[in-house]
Structure formats: structure tokens, C-alpha cells
Enzyme design. Structure first.
Site, mmCIF file in Angstrom:
data_model
loop_
_atom_site.group_PDB
_atom_site.id
_atom_site.type_symbol
_atom_site.label_atom_id
_atom_site.label_comp_id
_atom_site.label_asym_id
_atom_site.label_seq_id
_atom_site.Cartn_x
_atom_site.Cartn_y
_atom_site.Cartn_z
ATOM 1 N N ASN A 10 6.576 0.071 -3.031
ATOM 2 C CA ASN A 10 7.290 1.323 -3.256
ATOM 3 C C ASN A 10 7.340 1.669 -4.740
ATOM 4 O O ASN A 10 7.328 0.789 -5.598
ATOM 5 C CB ASN A 10 8.716 1.234 -2.697
ATOM 6 N N HIS A 15 2.390 -1.251 -6.857
ATOM 7 C CA HIS A 15 1.750 0.081 -6.961
ATOM 8 C C HIS A 15 2.376 0.950 -8.032
ATOM 9 O O HIS A 15 2.263 2.168 -7.994
ATOM 10 C CB HIS A 15 1.797 0.781 -5.588
ATOM 11 N N CYS A 37 -4.143 7.953 -25.177
ATOM 12 C CA CYS A 37 -3.962 6.722 -25.962
ATOM 13 C C CYS A 37 -3.444 5.553 -25.121
ATOM 14 O O CYS A 37 -3.307 4.446 -25.609
ATOM 15 C CB CYS A 37 -2.992 6.989 -27.121
ATOM 16 N N ALA A 68 15.607 -1.876 8.814
ATOM 17 C CA ALA A 68 15.899 -2.858 7.751
ATOM 18 C C ALA A 68 17.359 -2.803 7.328
ATOM 19 O O ALA A 68 17.976 -3.834 7.054
ATOM 20 C CB ALA A 68 14.990 -2.579 6.554
HETATM 21 C C1 BV8 Z 1 -8.121 -0.837 -4.367
HETATM 22 C C2 BV8 Z 1 1.262 4.446 -4.925
HETATM 23 C C3 BV8 Z 1 -10.139 -1.478 -5.379
HETATM 24 C C4 BV8 Z 1 0.993 5.886 -5.156
HETATM 25 C C5 BV8 Z 1 -0.109 3.774 -3.025
HETATM 26 C C6 BV8 Z 1 -12.619 2.972 -0.884
HETATM 27 C C7 BV8 Z 1 -12.717 2.672 -2.245
HETATM 28 C C8 BV8 Z 1 -11.829 1.791 -2.865
HETATM 29 C C9 BV8 Z 1 -10.791 1.233 -2.117
HETATM 30 C C10 BV8 Z 1 -10.712 1.538 -0.773
HETATM 31 C C11 BV8 Z 1 -11.601 2.378 -0.150
HETATM 32 N N1 BV8 Z 1 -11.240 2.462 1.175
HETATM 33 C C12 BV8 Z 1 -10.148 1.709 1.397
HETATM 34 C C13 BV8 Z 1 -9.820 1.139 0.240
HETATM 35 C C14 BV8 Z 1 -8.719 0.244 -0.002
HETATM 36 C C15 BV8 Z 1 -7.481 1.091 -0.163
HETATM 37 C C16 BV8 Z 1 -6.765 1.033 1.160
HETATM 38 O O1 BV8 Z 1 -6.231 0.009 1.502
HETATM 39 N N2 BV8 Z 1 -6.794 2.159 1.896
HETATM 40 C C17 BV8 Z 1 -6.134 2.177 3.184
HETATM 41 C C18 BV8 Z 1 -5.585 3.573 3.470
HETATM 42 C C19 BV8 Z 1 -7.149 1.731 4.236
HETATM 43 N N3 BV8 Z 1 -6.700 0.474 -1.215
HETATM 44 C C20 BV8 Z 1 -6.808 0.919 -2.465
HETATM 45 O O2 BV8 Z 1 -7.462 1.893 -2.788
HETATM 46 C C21 BV8 Z 1 -6.086 0.090 -3.489
HETATM 47 N N4 BV8 Z 1 -6.971 -0.202 -4.581
HETATM 48 O O3 BV8 Z 1 -8.484 -1.261 -3.314
HETATM 49 O O4 BV8 Z 1 -8.855 -0.910 -5.507
HETATM 50 C C22 BV8 Z 1 -10.587 -1.720 -6.749
HETATM 51 C C23 BV8 Z 1 -10.588 -3.027 -7.232
HETATM 52 C C24 BV8 Z 1 -11.046 -3.239 -8.498
HETATM 53 C C25 BV8 Z 1 -11.462 -2.174 -9.311
HETATM 54 C C26 BV8 Z 1 -11.407 -0.861 -8.818
HETATM 55 C C27 BV8 Z 1 -10.943 -0.628 -7.538
HETATM 56 C C28 BV8 Z 1 -4.903 0.854 -4.071
HETATM 57 C C29 BV8 Z 1 -3.893 1.116 -2.981
HETATM 58 C C30 BV8 Z 1 -2.608 1.667 -3.603
HETATM 59 C C31 BV8 Z 1 -2.475 3.145 -3.294
HETATM 60 N N5 BV8 Z 1 -1.176 3.622 -3.775
HETATM 61 N N6 BV8 Z 1 1.088 4.145 -3.505
HETATM 62 C C32 BV8 Z 1 2.046 6.758 -4.517
HETATM 63 O O5 BV8 Z 1 2.982 6.238 -3.899
HETATM 64 O O6 BV8 Z 1 1.905 7.980 -4.657
HETATM 65 S S1 BV8 Z 1 -0.219 3.422 -1.388
HETATM 66 C C33 BV8 Z 1 1.194 3.945 -0.618
HETATM 67 O O7 BV8 Z 1 0.937 4.007 0.769
HETATM 68 C C34 BV8 Z 1 2.339 2.985 -0.702
HETATM 69 O O8 BV8 Z 1 2.452 2.400 -1.960
HETATM 70 C C35 BV8 Z 1 2.079 1.994 0.390
HETATM 71 O O9 BV8 Z 1 1.251 0.954 -0.072
HETATM 72 C C36 BV8 Z 1 1.288 2.835 1.370
HETATM 73 C C37 BV8 Z 1 2.165 3.228 2.529
HETATM 74 O O10 BV8 Z 1 2.281 2.098 3.261
HETATM 75 P P1 BV8 Z 1 3.714 1.591 3.708
HETATM 76 O O11 BV8 Z 1 4.561 1.323 2.514
HETATM 77 O O12 BV8 Z 1 3.469 0.492 4.652
HETATM 78 O O13 BV8 Z 1 4.374 2.835 4.412
HETATM 79 P P2 BV8 Z 1 4.000 3.422 5.852
HETATM 80 O O14 BV8 Z 1 4.616 4.780 5.917
HETATM 81 O O15 BV8 Z 1 2.530 3.252 6.113
HETATM 82 O O16 BV8 Z 1 4.742 2.462 6.884
HETATM 83 C C38 BV8 Z 1 6.156 2.470 6.901
HETATM 84 C C39 BV8 Z 1 6.557 1.389 7.883
HETATM 85 O O17 BV8 Z 1 7.988 1.328 7.863
HETATM 86 C C40 BV8 Z 1 6.146 1.665 9.309
HETATM 87 O O18 BV8 Z 1 5.568 0.494 9.864
HETATM 88 C C41 BV8 Z 1 7.452 2.019 10.007
HETATM 89 O O19 BV8 Z 1 7.470 1.549 11.350
HETATM 90 C C42 BV8 Z 1 8.436 1.250 9.202
HETATM 91 N N7 BV8 Z 1 9.810 1.775 9.203
HETATM 92 C C43 BV8 Z 1 10.232 3.044 9.409
HETATM 93 N N8 BV8 Z 1 11.582 3.087 9.319
HETATM 94 C C44 BV8 Z 1 11.994 1.818 9.020
HETATM 95 C C45 BV8 Z 1 10.874 0.985 8.952
HETATM 96 N N9 BV8 Z 1 10.955 -0.335 8.692
HETATM 97 C C46 BV8 Z 1 12.190 -0.848 8.491
HETATM 98 N N10 BV8 Z 1 13.322 -0.122 8.538
HETATM 99 C C47 BV8 Z 1 13.262 1.215 8.802
HETATM 100 N N11 BV8 Z 1 14.394 1.942 8.872
HETATM 101 ZN ZN ZN Z 2 -1.183 9.560 -26.073
#
Ligand code: BV8
Ligand code: ZN
Length: 252
Positions: A108, A125, A136, A238
């Protein structure tokens, strides 16, 4: 198909681990902020503030239209600033306060864990509350919710600032991710809270912990792609499940 141990009541094994003094790793995603009124990536039907984050949380989107991406992040900063930490955030901070070896690794960017008092925390993240200069590289904290005019520019060199968050296709911060990986190898107990476990490499941590022999508990009202692997799945929000667990964790 949920894991054999899907229920709302913690097992005696989990209670014993909570009462113990072993290393605890907590992994959180957007679900932990749901009860603070912040939409998750999934609940909002894959939309944040009405836009598809996959389209906007990328370097390409920022290069193409920085002002549009900045409006998306500014709206999320404003929303997060008016949100409050909920009992889930506070329970995680209380678990840390029991003094056992502890780390929280969050996906988060909303800053609610920090506002609930979590200290031993790595942000996998990045943060909505930190800005980085595209010129810079200077990075600093900026807590004012509304940034005017958008996009903001660097006082030092005049280049455009960006949110210091990890966009899709950007690498995770090595030090933070490294700390989370070693905690996953050392942890006796891992709590995986509020994440759909679909975004990598963050989602690799829970499997790594399992492979290293940790007891890994998923806390999520829904089943996820990780549920069948989890040692135990507590199917509830949670903000309800965590306070009950942490009450059991205090020694004596
Ligand atoms: C990387 C910050 C490589 C920004 C976020 C092509 C090229 C390169 C990479 C990839 C590619 N294709 C795929 C990838 C990998 C990619 C990836 O995993 N994609 C997914 C979609 C398949 N990953 C990346 O790109 C990562 N980088 O791989 O780099 C690399 C390495 C070296 C050099 C260069 C490159 C970077 C990933 C980070 C992206 N940034 N956030 C912003 O927030 O704006 S991701 C963002 O979405 C969040 O941070 C989080 O990670 C994600 C959301 O997921 P969750 O947090 O799980 O949330 P979600 O809504 O999905 O689920 C919520 C859950 O809560 C549910 O299960 C629900 O049931 C539950 N819930 C609901 N209510 C409750 C509850 N639980 C408890 N209590 C409740 N009340
Ligand atoms: Zn600067």
C-alpha cells in the site's frame, strides 16, 4: 477451492504462535485499507478514482500525459489524507509493540500503516506521500494533500516531480524488497492480509515463507490464488479478524 483450514476462528496452532516470541512477518495489500473507506484495486471493479490503474500507474502513461497521471495521484492523496487508520492498521501496530522480532511489508502507498504507529515497515511499492524529481532525482516527503499547480516542479532544478511510487514494469526498491525476502525466510508466522496476491514480485513473498517452513495465515473475506497454499485462511474482514488475533497475542 479454499484451503482446508478456511474458517473465521483461529486454530490453536495460530494462537500458540501468536503467544510465542517467534519472528512475525505481516504482508498487506489494499484490503487492509478497505475499512478506512479506500477502494481496493478489485472492489472498485478494477478502477481507482474511476480510472484503470493499469493504464495510469505506468511510466509510459506518465510520459504521455503527466498532468492526467498527476490528477489521478492527487485525488488519491486527497482521499487518503481524509481517511483514518482502521482497527486492522492499529492491530498490526499493536502486534509489533509486543516486542517480538517483527516486520510489516506493505504494497500500500496510502500511509495509513505509518499513521497507525507501525515502525518496522517496508514499503514495497513506495508512497503517495513522497515525491521524486525526474531531473535531479531528489526525493522528499510532501504531506500536503492538494498539490497546485499540477504537475509540481523541483525547487532545486525545475524539472517535473513524480510520485515516488513503483509503477508497473518498474523494479521494486532493492533494499526494502531484500528486507522482506529475508524476513520471509526467517519468519515463524506470516499473516497475509488484504491482498489478491496477483502482483509480483510482492506476491512471491508468501510462497517463499511457506517454502522456508513458516506457518502462513491468509486474512481475507474472499478466496484468492494463494488460498489453496495457505496454512490457514481466516475468511473475514481484517478490521474484525486482526484485533481478535492480536488480543490473543499479548503474553500472559
Ligand atoms: C516488475 C503502486 C520488473 C502504484 C502498484 C510486463 C513487464 C514487466 C513486468 C510485468 C509485465 N507483466 C506483468 C508484470 C509484473 C507486474 C505484475 O505483477 N502485474 C500483474 C498485474 C500481473 N509487476 C510489476 O510490474 C512490478 N515490477 O515486475 O518489474 C522489472 C525488474 C527489474 C527491472 C525492471 C523491471 C511492479 C508492480 C508494482 C505496481 N505498483 N502500486 C499505485 O498504487 O498507484 S501495484 C498495486 O496494485 C498495489 O500496490 C498492489 O500491489 C496491487 C493491488 O493488489 P492488492 O493490494 O492485492 O489489492 P487488490 O485490490 O488486488 O486486492 C484486495 C484484496 O483485499 C482482495 O483479495 C479482497 O478480497 C481483499 N479485501 C477486501 N476487503 C477486505 C479485504 N481483505 C481484508 N479485509 C477487508 N475488509
Ligand atoms: Zn530536481
Amino acid at each position: 477451492m479454499p484451503s482446508p483450514m478456511t474458517s473465521m476462528t483461529p486454530s490453536s496452532r495460530l494462537i500458540a504462535l501468536l503467544k510465542g516470541r517467534g519472528h512475525v512477518l505481516v504482508l498487506t495489500g489494499a484490503g487492509v485499507s478497505r475499512e478506512s473507506g479506500i477502494a481496493t484495486f478489485r472492489d472498485a471493479g478494477g478502477l481507482w478514482e474511476g480510472v484503470d490503474p493499469m493504464q495510469l500507474a505506468t511510466p509510459r502513461a506518465f510520459a504521455a500525459d503527466p498532468e492526467r497521471v498527476w490528477r489521478f495521484y492527487d485525488a488519491r492523496r486527497t482521499h487518503a489524507a481524509s481517511a483514518q487508520p482502521n482497527p486492522a492498521h492499529r492491530a498490526i501496530a499493536a502486534l509489533e509493540a509486543t516486542g517480538r522480532p517483527f516486520l510489516l511489508a506493505t504494497q500500500n502507498v496510502d500511509g495509513l500503516h505509518e499513521r497507525a504507529g507501525s515502525k518496522e515497515l517496508v514499503r514495497l511499492h513506495g508512497s503517495l506521500w513522497r515525491l521524486r524529481c525526474t531531473g535531479c532525482g531528489d526525493e522528499h516527503e510532501d504531506l500536503q494533500p492538494k498539490l497546485e499547480p499540477l504537475p509540481p516542479h523541483c525547487d532545486a532544478c525545475g524539472a517535473m516531480l513524480r510520485p515516488a511510487v513503483v509503477w508497473f514494469e518498474e523494479p521494486l526498491p532493492m533494499i526494502e524488497f531484500g528486507r522482506a525476502q529475508s524476513a520471509a525466510r526467517e519468519a515463524e508466522l506470516v499473516l497475509v492480509v488484504g491482498t489478491s496476491s496477483v502482483v509480483y514480485p510482492a506476491a512471491s513473498l508468501q510462497m517463499a515463507a511457506l517454502e522456508a517452513g513458516a506457518y502462513v495465515v491468509e486474512i481475507n473475506p474472499e478466496a484468492t490464488s494463494f488460498s489453496t497454499h495457505a496454512s490457514e485462511h481466516l475468511a473475514g474482514p481484517a478490521g474484525v479478524v486482526l484485533p481478535a488475533l492480536v488480543a490473543a497475542a499479548w503474553p500472559g
